[in-house]
Design a protein around this motif. Structure first.
Motif, PDB file in Angstrom:
ATOM      1  N   UNK A  50       5.898   4.467   8.315  1.00 58.12           N
ATOM      2  CA  UNK A  50       6.661   3.417   7.651  1.00 58.12           C
ATOM      3  C   UNK A  50       7.158   3.965   6.315  1.00 58.12           C
ATOM      4  N   UNK A  51       8.481   3.981   6.143  1.00 60.55           N
ATOM      5  CA  UNK A  51       9.084   4.402   4.885  1.00 60.55           C
ATOM      6  C   UNK A  51       9.600   3.136   4.214  1.00 60.55           C
ATOM      7  N   UNK A  52       8.902   2.691   3.166  1.00 63.22           N
ATOM      8  CA  UNK A  52       9.131   1.366   2.597  1.00 63.22           C
ATOM      9  C   UNK A  52       9.699   1.437   1.190  1.00 63.22           C
ATOM     10  N   UNK A  53      10.843   0.797   1.001  1.00 65.64           N
ATOM     11  CA  UNK A  53      11.369   0.650  -0.352  1.00 65.64           C
ATOM     12  C   UNK A  53      10.400  -0.228  -1.136  1.00 65.64           C
ATOM     13  N   UNK A  54      10.268   0.028  -2.424  1.00 65.77           N
ATOM     14  CA  UNK A  54       9.316  -0.749  -3.221  1.00 65.77           C
ATOM     15  C   UNK A  54       9.893  -2.096  -3.627  1.00 65.77           C
ATOM     16  N   UNK A  55      11.104  -2.099  -4.159  1.00 70.18           N
ATOM     17  CA  UNK A  55      11.729  -3.353  -4.581  1.00 70.18           C
ATOM     18  C   UNK A  55      12.573  -3.921  -3.455  1.00 70.18           C
ATOM     19  N   UNK A  56      12.124  -5.059  -2.915  1.00 71.70           N
ATOM     20  CA  UNK A  56      12.780  -5.632  -1.740  1.00 71.70           C
ATOM     21  C   UNK A  56      13.208  -7.083  -1.939  1.00 71.70           C
ATOM     22  N   UNK A  57      13.418  -7.487  -3.152  1.00 69.38           N
ATOM     23  CA  UNK A  57      13.897  -8.844  -3.405  1.00 69.38           C
ATOM     24  C   UNK A  57      12.842  -9.893  -3.143  1.00 69.38           C
ATOM     25  N   UNK A  58      12.837 -10.473  -1.932  1.00 64.51           N
ATOM     26  CA  UNK A  58      11.894 -11.551  -1.615  1.00 64.51           C
ATOM     27  C   UNK A  58      10.474 -11.035  -1.456  1.00 64.51           C
ATOM     28  N   UNK A  59      10.310  -9.749  -1.279  1.00 62.74           N
ATOM     29  CA  UNK A  59       8.986  -9.156  -1.110  1.00 62.74           C
ATOM     30  C   UNK A  59       9.023  -7.785  -1.777  1.00 62.74           C
ATOM     31  N   UNK A  60       8.040  -6.940  -1.493  1.00 62.76           N
ATOM     32  CA  UNK A  60       8.098  -5.566  -1.982  1.00 62.76           C
ATOM     33  C   UNK A  60       7.298  -4.659  -1.059  1.00 62.76           C
ATOM     34  N   UNK A  61       7.573  -3.370  -1.176  1.00 65.14           N
ATOM     35  CA  UNK A  61       6.954  -2.407  -0.284  1.00 65.14           C
ATOM     36  C   UNK A  61       5.447  -2.357  -0.366  1.00 65.14           C
ATOM     37  N   UNK A  62       4.901  -2.718  -1.509  1.00 71.22           N
ATOM     38  CA  UNK A  62       3.443  -2.692  -1.661  1.00 71.22           C
ATOM     39  C   UNK A  62       2.787  -3.766  -0.793  1.00 71.22           C
ATOM     40  N   UNK A  63       3.413  -4.933  -0.745  1.00 73.14           N
ATOM     41  CA  UNK A  63       2.887  -5.994   0.116  1.00 73.14           C
ATOM     42  C   UNK A  63       2.997  -5.611   1.586  1.00 73.14           C
ATOM     43  N   UNK A  64       4.119  -4.982   1.933  1.00 72.29           N
ATOM     44  CA  UNK A  64       4.289  -4.544   3.326  1.00 72.29           C
ATOM     45  C   UNK A  64       3.282  -3.449   3.668  1.00 72.29           C
ATOM     46  N   UNK A  68       0.647  -3.241   6.845  1.00 76.71           N
ATOM     47  CA  UNK A  68       0.537  -2.106   7.771  1.00 76.71           C
ATOM     48  C   UNK A  68      -0.893  -1.614   7.824  1.00 76.71           C
ATOM     49  N   UNK A  69      -1.511  -1.443   6.666  1.00 74.43           N
ATOM     50  CA  UNK A  69      -2.886  -0.955   6.601  1.00 74.43           C
ATOM     51  C   UNK A  69      -3.836  -1.892   7.345  1.00 74.43           C
ATOM     52  N   UNK A  70      -3.577  -3.197   7.265  1.00 76.36           N
ATOM     53  CA  UNK A  70      -4.455  -4.171   7.913  1.00 76.36           C
ATOM     54  C   UNK A  70      -4.293  -4.149   9.437  1.00 76.36           C
ATOM     55  N   UNK A  71      -3.062  -3.953   9.908  1.00 70.31           N
ATOM     56  CA  UNK A  71      -2.813  -4.029  11.358  1.00 70.31           C
ATOM     57  C   UNK A  71      -2.922  -2.684  12.056  1.00 70.31           C
ATOM     58  N   UNK A  72      -2.398  -1.619  11.429  1.00 73.17           N
ATOM     59  CA  UNK A  72      -2.409  -0.284  12.035  1.00 73.17           C
ATOM     60  C   UNK A  72      -2.932   0.743  11.030  1.00 73.17           C
ATOM     61  N   UNK A  73      -4.237   0.784  10.809  1.00 72.56           N
ATOM     62  CA  UNK A  73      -4.810   1.716   9.818  1.00 72.56           C
ATOM     63  C   UNK A  73      -4.380   3.173   9.982  1.00 72.56           C
ATOM     64  N   UNK A  74      -4.187   3.684  11.213  1.00 74.85           N
ATOM     65  CA  UNK A  74      -3.810   5.099  11.331  1.00 74.85           C
ATOM     66  C   UNK A  74      -2.359   5.386  10.944  1.00 74.85           C
ATOM     67  N   UNK A  75      -1.524   4.362  10.852  1.00 75.50           N
ATOM     68  CA  UNK A  75      -0.105   4.573  10.567  1.00 75.50           C
ATOM     69  C   UNK A  75       0.095   5.186   9.185  1.00 75.50           C
ATOM     70  N   UNK A  76       1.156   5.972   9.058  1.00 73.75           N
ATOM     71  CA  UNK A  76       1.497   6.613   7.793  1.00 73.75           C
ATOM     72  C   UNK A  76       2.367   5.668   6.971  1.00 73.75           C
ATOM     73  N   UNK A  77       1.999   5.458   5.708  1.00 70.22           N
ATOM     74  CA  UNK A  77       2.762   4.593   4.813  1.00 70.22           C
ATOM     75  C   UNK A  77       3.264   5.424   3.635  1.00 70.22           C
TER      76      UNK A  77
END
Length: 204
Positions: A50-64, A68-77
């Motif tokens: 997952x390549x996540x922008x940090x500033x996302x308006x209604x949300x942010x990459x840190x929340x996303x 990801x960590x909660x649902x797919x721990x092995x995934x790369x963030x």
């Protein structure tokens, strides 16, 4: 085949970012501009990176990243930012993310960061060494940068996010992203809990 999801709320930037992976023979890159649909996408399809922008308006990459960590721990963030990458090194040290790269980095650097993370390696600029040297290995306690400390001090004084943004001459959503990072580092979910824990840990 490596499945990668790019998340950014700016369509033009998102399309440009996708082109980085256009010639990578072993990467399939999907894009998501509607951030509110992220939980649904996360439930429907599993990604390796997952390549996540940090500033996302209604949300942010840190929340996303937390989702990801909660649902797919092995995934790369990997966080993707137009801000200083140094501001997010603490998350990397705490293993909240796998890497952070600048939007101004070269195509080759971004690709190498992704492949390195998939190989359980971390590709970092020299500034990370400076960051680590500034830490206090004897105490080995959590460190906040100066902006994060100031934000918590202002919260303790009763400032709203909007007022903090005005005080620091920053965008409100930048303050909200910084707060999300603070929440991740301190393992809290509210402003009040963040200031209480920061005081307990002698961070402010």
């Amino acid at each position: 085949m490596i499945k990668l999801l790019l998340v950014d709320d700016h369509p033009l930037i998102l399309e440009g970012s996708k082109q980085i992976f256009g010639n990578a023979p072993d990467i399939i890159a999907d894009t998501l501009v509607n951030v509110q649909a992220f939980p649904e996408v996360l439930a429907e399809k599993q990604y390796d990176v997952f390549l996540l922008d940090i500033n996302l308006g209604v949300s942010n990459g840190l929340e996303l990243a937390e989702q990801v960590r909660a649902k797919y721990p092995p995934a790369i963030v990997i966080l993707y930012t137009g801000e200083k990458v140094e501001d997010y090194y603490a998350l990397l040290v705490e293993k909240k993310i796998d890497n952070v790269v600048s939007k101004t980095a070269s195509k080759d650097t971004i690709l190498r960061a992704v492949y390195a993370a998939l190989n359980n390696e971390v590709l970092l600029p020299k500034s990370f060494i400076d960051y680590m040297q500034q830490q206090k290995p004897v105490k080995k306690k959590l460190q906040l940068n100066q902006r994060e400390k100031r934000i918590l001090e202002l919260i303790r004084e009763g400032y709203t996010n909007k007022a903090i943004a005005l005080e620091l001459d920053l965008a409100q959503r930048t303050i909200e992203s910084n707060l999300s990072q603070i929440y991740m580092l301190l393992n809290v979910s509210t402003r009040a809990d963040a200031t209480i824990k920061a005081v307990e840990l002698e961070l402010i």
